[in-house]
Scaffold this active site. Structure first.
Site, PDB file in Angstrom:
ATOM      1  N   ASP A  11       0.878  -1.156   0.000  1.00 32.32           N
ATOM      2  CA  ASP A  11       0.000   0.000   0.000  1.00 32.32           C
ATOM      3  C   ASP A  11       0.924   1.216   0.000  1.00 32.32           C
ATOM      4  OD1 ASP A  11      -2.199   1.671   0.156  1.00 32.32           O
ATOM      5  OD2 ASP A  11      -2.782   1.055   2.166  1.00 32.32           O
ATOM      6  N   ASP A  13      -0.064   4.978   1.311  1.00 30.22           N
ATOM      7  CA  ASP A  13      -0.268   5.778   2.519  1.00 30.22           C
ATOM      8  C   ASP A  13      -0.195   4.888   3.761  1.00 30.22           C
ATOM      9  OD1 ASP A  13      -0.668   8.159   1.089  1.00 30.22           O
ATOM     10  OD2 ASP A  13      -2.821   7.813   0.919  1.00 30.22           O
TER      11      ASP A  13
END
Length: 166
Positions: A11, A13
């Site tokens: 991922d 963030d």
């Protein structure tokens, strides 16, 4: 030992970066109050597109937004890990609910963009007026899944299941 055949899916963030790129823009460019006012009345991507519209009407250019993103702290150990995994031949991919502009800007600033073979995220583009637009990966009214773990505009699980891995 090489990383050939190893696929690493991350991922963006709060994983690659220790913050949220959207919230960073909101806070750094002074739209926290508008963000709080609208947060619970619209889907996240629509909210961020609205924030970009307000920034544009305030005279904030895409270059200002890019400069803001370049100030976001990026942990040196993550830079090293990404470069090492790439050098070993690992296939690095990102699946994120951020957007193409933020991810590309930050990764290019840290000379890491070339390390990733695939980036699946919400599209961002400049419109005819020079305004940064953010759109959902999947239209929220046509959610491709019923996964309670994913945002409605992007099923991260489907990329893991449907993506061809070596």
């Amino acid at each position: 030992m090489g990383g050939g055949g190893v696929v690493v899916v991350l991922d963006f963030d709060r994983t690659i970066i220790d913050d949220d790129s959207d919230r960073w823009i909101v806070a750094e460019l002074g739209l926290t109050e508008l963000f709080k006012e609208l947060r619970h009345s619209m889907p996240w991507i629509s909210l961020m597109d609205r924030i970009m519209a307000q920034l544009h009407s305030n005279g904030v250019t895409v270059d200002h937004i890019a400069d803001c993103l370049k100030r976001l702290p990026f942990p040196p150990p993550i830079v090293s890990a990404i470069k090492s995994a790439h050098a070993l031949g690992c296939d690095l991919r990102i699946i994120s609910d951020a957007n193409t502009f933020s991810i590309r800007t930050i990764l290019q600033h840290h000379a890491l963009f070339h390390c990733f073979s695939q980036i699946h995220t919400n599209p961002a583009f400049l419109d005819n007026q020079g305004r940064l637009r953010v759109t959902p990966f999947h239209h929220s009214t046509h959610s491709p899944h019923s996964c309670p773990l994913c945002p409605p505009n992007m099923c991260k699980v489907s990329f893991l299941i449907l993506s061809p891995f070596p």
